[in-house]
Design a protein around this motif. Sequence first.
Motif, mmCIF file in Angstrom:
data_model
loop_
_atom_site.group_PDB
_atom_site.id
_atom_site.type_symbol
_atom_site.label_atom_id
_atom_site.label_comp_id
_atom_site.label_asym_id
_atom_site.label_seq_id
_atom_site.Cartn_x
_atom_site.Cartn_y
_atom_site.Cartn_z
ATOM 1 N N VAL A 107 0.595 -1.169 -7.308
ATOM 2 C CA VAL A 107 1.538 -1.509 -6.284
ATOM 3 C C VAL A 107 0.853 -0.192 -5.407
ATOM 4 O O VAL A 107 1.393 0.879 -5.549
ATOM 5 C CB VAL A 107 2.775 -1.581 -6.613
ATOM 6 N N ASN A 108 0.594 -0.645 -4.239
ATOM 7 C CA ASN A 108 0.046 0.492 -3.119
ATOM 8 C C ASN A 108 1.339 1.141 -2.326
ATOM 9 O O ASN A 108 1.409 2.180 -2.040
ATOM 10 C CB ASN A 108 -0.814 0.116 -2.337
ATOM 11 N N ALA A 109 2.308 -0.024 -2.050
ATOM 12 C CA ALA A 109 3.435 0.469 -1.192
ATOM 13 C C ALA A 109 4.632 -0.510 -1.379
ATOM 14 O O ALA A 109 4.395 -1.687 -1.559
ATOM 15 C CB ALA A 109 2.927 0.362 0.228
ATOM 16 N N MET A 110 5.810 -0.232 -1.086
ATOM 17 C CA MET A 110 7.060 -1.210 -1.092
ATOM 18 C C MET A 110 8.010 -0.970 0.093
ATOM 19 O O MET A 110 8.017 0.212 0.513
ATOM 20 C CB MET A 110 7.547 -0.810 -2.623
ATOM 21 N N ALA A 126 -2.769 -4.226 -5.116
ATOM 22 C CA ALA A 126 -4.116 -4.071 -5.170
ATOM 23 C C ALA A 126 -5.059 -5.392 -5.244
ATOM 24 O O ALA A 126 -6.289 -5.462 -4.655
ATOM 25 C CB ALA A 126 -4.750 -3.224 -6.241
ATOM 26 N N HIS A 127 -4.697 -6.428 -5.777
ATOM 27 C CA HIS A 127 -5.323 -7.401 -6.013
ATOM 28 C C HIS A 127 -4.808 -8.931 -5.834
ATOM 29 O O HIS A 127 -5.426 -9.929 -5.613
ATOM 30 C CB HIS A 127 -5.941 -7.670 -7.572
ATOM 31 N N GLY A 128 -3.358 -8.997 -5.591
ATOM 32 C CA GLY A 128 -2.574 -9.919 -5.399
ATOM 33 C C GLY A 128 -1.815 -10.325 -4.168
ATOM 34 O O GLY A 128 -0.647 -10.843 -3.909
ATOM 35 N N GLY A 129 -2.509 -9.698 -3.019
ATOM 36 C CA GLY A 129 -1.587 -9.809 -1.842
ATOM 37 C C GLY A 129 -0.513 -8.811 -1.603
ATOM 38 O O GLY A 129 -0.198 -8.022 -2.570
ATOM 39 N N ALA A 130 0.479 -9.212 -0.605
ATOM 40 C CA ALA A 130 1.571 -8.783 -0.812
ATOM 41 C C ALA A 130 2.576 -9.843 -1.346
ATOM 42 O O ALA A 130 2.681 -10.947 -1.381
ATOM 43 C CB ALA A 130 2.315 -8.537 0.781
ATOM 44 N N GLN A 131 3.568 -9.362 -2.299
ATOM 45 C CA GLN A 131 4.299 -10.127 -3.018
ATOM 46 C C GLN A 131 5.974 -9.873 -2.676
ATOM 47 O O GLN A 131 6.374 -8.868 -2.713
ATOM 48 C CB GLN A 131 4.181 -9.964 -4.338
ATOM 49 N N ARG A 141 9.364 -14.817 -4.985
ATOM 50 C CA ARG A 141 9.635 -15.737 -3.909
ATOM 51 C C ARG A 141 8.586 -16.058 -3.410
ATOM 52 O O ARG A 141 8.314 -17.537 -2.921
ATOM 53 C CB ARG A 141 10.669 -15.247 -2.870
ATOM 54 N N HIS A 142 7.424 -15.276 -2.692
ATOM 55 C CA HIS A 142 6.492 -15.794 -1.967
ATOM 56 C C HIS A 142 5.295 -14.671 -2.462
ATOM 57 O O HIS A 142 5.505 -13.620 -2.521
ATOM 58 C CB HIS A 142 6.538 -15.681 -0.513
ATOM 59 N N ARG A 143 3.887 -15.256 -2.328
ATOM 60 C CA ARG A 143 2.941 -14.405 -2.336
ATOM 61 C C ARG A 143 2.154 -14.370 -0.857
ATOM 62 O O ARG A 143 1.901 -15.499 -0.550
ATOM 63 C CB ARG A 143 1.781 -14.700 -3.530
ATOM 64 N N LEU A 144 2.066 -13.266 -0.244
ATOM 65 C CA LEU A 144 1.316 -13.440 1.143
ATOM 66 C C LEU A 144 0.037 -12.921 1.039
ATOM 67 O O LEU A 144 -0.300 -11.713 0.936
ATOM 68 C CB LEU A 144 2.264 -12.585 2.166
ATOM 69 N N LYS A 178 9.893 -18.230 4.600
ATOM 70 C CA LYS A 178 9.048 -19.439 4.644
ATOM 71 C C LYS A 178 7.693 -18.747 3.724
ATOM 72 O O LYS A 178 7.254 -19.779 3.025
ATOM 73 C CB LYS A 178 8.624 -20.412 5.450
ATOM 74 N N GLY A 179 7.307 -17.727 3.908
ATOM 75 C CA GLY A 179 6.062 -16.983 3.498
ATOM 76 C C GLY A 179 4.840 -17.823 4.208
ATOM 77 O O GLY A 179 3.747 -17.881 3.339
#
Length: 215
Positions: A107-110, A126-131, A141-144, A178-179
């Motif tokens: 996690v780079n930032a929250m 780093a690998h899974g977008g923004a969650q 809820r969403h993966r951006l 809505k994501g």
Amino acid sequence: METGRTEATYSTPLVCGHLGGDPVALLVHEGPDKAFARIWNLKTLEISGTFEAPACMGALACALVDGRPLAVIAGMDSLREAGRRTELWDLTDRSRVGDFGGLTDQVNAMVCGTDGRNPVVLAATAHGGAQLWDLRTRQLRHRLGDGWVSDVEIGLLDGLPVAVTADYYALNIWDLGKGTPLHEIHLPADPSTVAFASSGELVVGAGYEVIVLER
């Protein structure tokens, strides 16, 4: 104000919030054996609480959920991927509420906020977008997007809750409820940080540049 920062082996994440009506700063550092979180009262400039935290800190955020002051603490250790975890803590009694079971990426930032109905935390990975995770249920809820995201921000766009992600040479704006993607803004430099100004502009740090985007 002495914070004990000289005891830290690695960089010290810091976030500000409120606890019991007082402004506080939460700092996490890793010592020789384990990591600790310290709550500093910004009125008295004294430590009001200490608790053990996930080692090798990566990101930190605070939120007020149903009257409870909470902290989201993400561990980051590139050498031990299986050891990464993101935890939710109650700052009142300094107890561990639980973890975000599927959030094991770096996690780079929250940032914490609301999607219009629910309190949420948005994590740049780093690998899974923004969650986007629900702070009450600790469910995704969403993966951006996917891939590397440097930073994230939550704000309002024409009254709509939105997320902003700092991606590769671009900012992406998403409908938080809505994501779904709303806008993509290409930049001349790779963005590392992003924030909403109080007057609505997006302020972006990119290399040695500061970029201000107006509506």
